[in-house]
Write an enzyme that holds these catalytic residues in place. Structure first.
Site, PDB file in Angstrom:
ATOM      1  N   ASP A  25     -10.409  21.825  32.080  1.00  0.00           N
ATOM      2  CA  ASP A  25     -11.522  20.866  32.134  1.00  0.00           C
ATOM      3  C   ASP A  25     -12.765  21.489  31.480  1.00  0.00           C
ATOM      4  O   ASP A  25     -13.779  21.684  32.143  1.00  0.00           O
ATOM      5  CB  ASP A  25     -11.817  20.461  33.593  1.00  0.00           C
ATOM      6  CG  ASP A  25     -12.208  21.637  34.474  1.00  0.00           C
ATOM      7  OD1 ASP A  25     -11.862  22.795  34.145  1.00  0.00           O
ATOM      8  OD2 ASP A  25     -12.874  21.407  35.506  1.00  0.00           O
ATOM      9  N   HIS A  73     -14.068  32.937  36.071  1.00  0.00           N
ATOM     10  CA  HIS A  73     -13.022  32.365  36.941  1.00  0.00           C
ATOM     11  C   HIS A  73     -11.739  32.066  36.165  1.00  0.00           C
ATOM     12  O   HIS A  73     -10.650  32.500  36.526  1.00  0.00           O
ATOM     13  CB  HIS A  73     -13.510  31.056  37.564  1.00  0.00           C
ATOM     14  CG  HIS A  73     -14.725  31.165  38.420  1.00  0.00           C
ATOM     15  ND1 HIS A  73     -14.768  31.909  39.568  1.00  0.00           N
ATOM     16  CD2 HIS A  73     -15.958  30.588  38.297  1.00  0.00           C
ATOM     17  CE1 HIS A  73     -15.967  31.791  40.131  1.00  0.00           C
ATOM     18  NE2 HIS A  73     -16.705  31.009  39.377  1.00  0.00           N
TER      19      HIS A  73
END
Ligand code: RIB
Ligand code: CA
Length: 303
Positions: free
Chosen positions: A13, A236
């Site tokens: 995303d 991340h």
């Protein structure tokens, strides 16, 4: 490093840290990107798909980009985290330039099924956004659970969340999908916030990595400075890929994992007694991971 590269489908995303994950992927001869599949999350899916197409061009990748889910399995989508990833999802860097192609034919979840079946036992699904596309793929074709090489997920929080005190964003965006994916009989590795929080790219490291990394992380790092008091930003999504290339940087335990749905713990991940075993990387050598990332990508050119 030896042998054939690992085949990867990146479900993403984009997203600033997703962009850094694509940059890392492009620099790794031991990873071969079969396809980029997009999902809502850091922005609406129109925007994340546009960003994936832009990044493919900017980074010089050749994999197809397939558009995926625009909302969670229950049809809902929360507000985009523009305070973290910017209005355009990529830190509000200038995305102007030649017009971009349309996404490649085929919905994300359908292409996941086709590609996994076409390469039995060889494809690793790496999910760095909400798990909706993976859940839709499983729902359409449960046989893929026995055909993947593995599923690696950036997601989950066992201690402190980032969208609530309990929940991490990718899981919180679609806990129902996450529960389906974590309950399926396929080999899952989870790289939760508990590990990725320690993998901080400092502002000086970002500057040293070149104009592109510095520009794309500027607003993201400012958000982390404001909300978490960090000098820099956590990698991340990069950490999910590094768990494949340098697993020795992580400390892991294996346990079935459940996802709370509803109530104040909505989206919280926790060890449970029964279910398929999940390899959870609870800790990372953050400095080692950042060093590995920087050495892999090398100095980057201008924006
Ligand atoms: O919680 C971190 C995750 O949420 C990352 O995938 C980041 O891109 C955001 O979407
Ligand atoms: Ca992401």
């Amino acid at each position: 490093m030896s042998g054939a590269p690992r085949l990867i489908i990146l479900d993403t995303d984009p997203g600033v840290d997703d962009a850094l994950a694509l940059l890392y992927l492009s620099a790794r001869p031991d990873l071969k990107l079969l396809a980029i599949t997009t999902v809502f999350g850091n922005a609406d899916v129109e925007t994340t798909t546009r960003n994936a197409l832009w990044l493919r061009d900017r980074i010089g990748l050749s994999a197809p980009v397939h558009r995926g889910a625009e909302a969670a399995l229950n049809g809902q989508r929360g507000a985009s985290p523009v305070h973290v990833h910017g209005q355009n999802g990529l830190g509000d860097i200038d995305l102007s330039g030649p017009s971009l192609p349309t996404p490649d034919a085929g919905a994300a979840h359908a292409r996941i099924v086709e590609l996994v079946r076409a390469h039995p036992g060889a494809v690793t699904l790496v999910a760095i956004g909400p798990l909706t596309n993976l859940a839709l793929a499983l729902r359409a074709a449960p046989d893929i659970a026995g055909l993947v090489a593995g599923v690696t997920i950036m997601g989950g929080a066992f201690a402190l969340g980032n969208v609530t005190p309990f929940a991490e964003a990718n899981i919180h965006n679609d806990p129902e999908a996450a529960a389906m994916v974590l309950a399926a009989p396929w080999p899952v590795t989870l790289v939760p916030l508990d590990a990725t929080r320690s993998c901080v790219l400092s502002t000086s490291d970002a500057r040293a990595a070149g104009d592109f990394v510095e520009a794309i992380t500027r607003g993201y790092a400012a958000a982390y400075a404001k909300h978490e008091g960090l000098d820099g930003c956590p990698l991340h999504d990069v950490a999910a890929l590094v768990s494949l290339t340098a697993p020795g940087l992580f400390t892991s335990k294996t346990t079935p994992v459940g996802v709370d749905q509803g109530g104040e713990r909505h989206g919280h991940t926790r060890p449970i007694d029964r279910g398929p075993p999940v390899r959870v990387h609870f800790q990372a050598d953050g400095a080692g991971l950042v060093d590995h990332f920087l050495r892999s990508i090398g100095p980057q050119g201008g924006q």
